[in-house]
Design a protein around this motif. Structure first.
Motif, short mmCIF file in Angstrom:
data_model
loop_
_atom_site.label_atom_id
_atom_site.label_comp_id
_atom_site.label_asym_id
_atom_site.label_seq_id
_atom_site.Cartn_x
_atom_site.Cartn_y
_atom_site.Cartn_z
N ARG A 180 -35.62 -58.81 -51.36
CA ARG A 180 -36.37 -59.49 -52.05
C ARG A 180 -36.49 -60.63 -52.62
O ARG A 180 -37.11 -61.39 -53.40
N GLU A 202 -32.96 -56.54 -46.28
CA GLU A 202 -32.62 -55.39 -47.14
C GLU A 202 -34.31 -55.01 -47.04
O GLU A 202 -35.46 -54.96 -47.56
N LYS A 209 -36.18 -53.28 -49.69
CA LYS A 209 -36.50 -53.91 -50.72
C LYS A 209 -38.10 -54.74 -50.18
O LYS A 209 -38.84 -55.78 -51.24
N GLY A 258 -39.68 -47.76 -49.43
CA GLY A 258 -39.47 -49.52 -48.38
C GLY A 258 -40.47 -49.73 -47.43
O GLY A 258 -40.97 -49.18 -47.50
#
Length: 343
Positions: A138, A174, A177, A252
């Motif tokens: 992110r 992540e 993300k 993702g």
């Protein structure tokens, strides 16, 4: 030749990885001073600045093994898989490709802990090493519309870092993300026998952290438990294909990714959901870190903030050990205030 030039030439001769050493050397001068400088290794540039050498990348696997045994709970598969993969990669004098590992599990199961333990064991300067590079989904890849820019930046940065040190490590947190398609740019760096101009990525390490597959893994572990298979009896084969399919199909950074489709991820590492006994150990650690040996009452109060699932058995913590540090800090203050009020 003045003393400063003499000294710099000496440092450059001894340095194994110094980009600063661009001095036009007169052959006679070099030949004349080389033998005199041979005994001055302690004066090398690497005594003052991090270099891509064993001194700064000691790869202490004894430390890693001990740390995982004492600080990572309930993850026998991750411990065994990662330790053996890293040792094998470092011991291979002619690796065919970079080492690529993908860590999967529910939040709080220890993926970030493992990544940090690896960095601390491999690099003398730990996370502060110039050869350790972190990317967070992110933070570094926030917009779906900028994939081409992200790919260009990643390619240029990784190329630059590998030119400085072939033993660099790249950690992507992540991954679920990261915009779909972004990580396809990594294929040339992860491929077998790569043909890249000016760099050799085969000694590098790439680690990917993701929550994908975590829920499916918890369900599968529950099914194994119901069939009579104990947690410590599970093997990598019980989960690896499940994680590869989940990473490829779930939304993702790895969704329909070339890195998976071309089989460039070497190890899909399962981080199993944590049970009550593991969470209690995390709670004790959180209090000890604050200089407090927790009472049973303190542990149980902290446990009231932990939720378990799936129904009806509710064997596994939904958030692993996440947030327990903050809860322990607040409960420590609460019990301290209560004791002080009684004085």
């Amino acid at each position: 030749m003045n003393f400063r030039t003499f000294l710099k030439i000496g440092i450059c001769l001894l340095c194994l990885n110094c980009g600063e050493c661009f001095i036009p050397l007169i052959p006679v001068a070099v030949g004349g001073i080389a033998s005199g400088l041979a005994g001055l290794g302690y004066m090398s540039w690497c005594s003052f600045k991090e270099c891509c050498t064993n001194q700064y990348i000691p790869a202490d696997f004894t430390l890693l093994d001990t740390t995982l045994k004492t600080k990572l709970y309930g993850q026998h598969l991750a411990h065994e898989t990662v330790l053996h993969a890293l040792k094998g990669h470092f011991e291979d004098t002619n690796p065919k490709k970079a080492l690529a590992m993908s860590f999967h599990g529910l939040p709080g199961s220890g993926k970030n802990y493992m990544a940090n333990f690896i960095v601390d064991a491999l690099y003398k300067n730990g996370a502060n090493s110039s050869y350790v590079h972190f990317y967070k989904g992110r933070l570094h890849f926030p917009a779906d519309g900028n994939i081409a820019e992200y790919q260009r930046n990643l390619r240029d940065e990784i190329t630059k870092y590998l030119q400085v040190c072939k033993r660099s490590i790249f950690i992507f947190d992540e991954v679920d993300k990261i915009p779909e398609g972004t990580l396809n740019i990594l294929v040339p760096f992860l491929d077998y026998n790569p043909k890249l101009q000016n760099i050799d990525p085969t000694e590098a390490i790439f680690i990917f952290l993701s929550n994908t597959g975590g829920s499916a893994m918890a369900q599968h572990l529950l099914q194994l438990w119901q069939a009579g298979k104990k947690r410590d009896e599970t093997t990598l084969a019980d989960f690896e294909s499940l994680l590869a399919i989940g990473a490829f199909n779930e939304k993702g950074g790895f969704h329909k990714s070339d890195t998976i489709e071309t089989s460039l991820i070497d190890h899909y590492v399962p981080f199993l959901p944590l049970e009550e006994i593991h969470v209690e150990k995390c709670i004790i650690d959180a209090f000890l870190k604050r200089g407090v040996t927790p009472s049973n009452e303190m542990i149980q109060e902290t446990m009231t903030h932990v939720t378990f699932g799936p129904s009806p058995h509710k064997l596994y913590s939904n958030a692993g050990c996440k947030r327990l540090d903050q809860k322990a800090s607040a409960i420590k203050q609460k019990f301290s205030s209560r004791r002080n009020s009684k004085l």
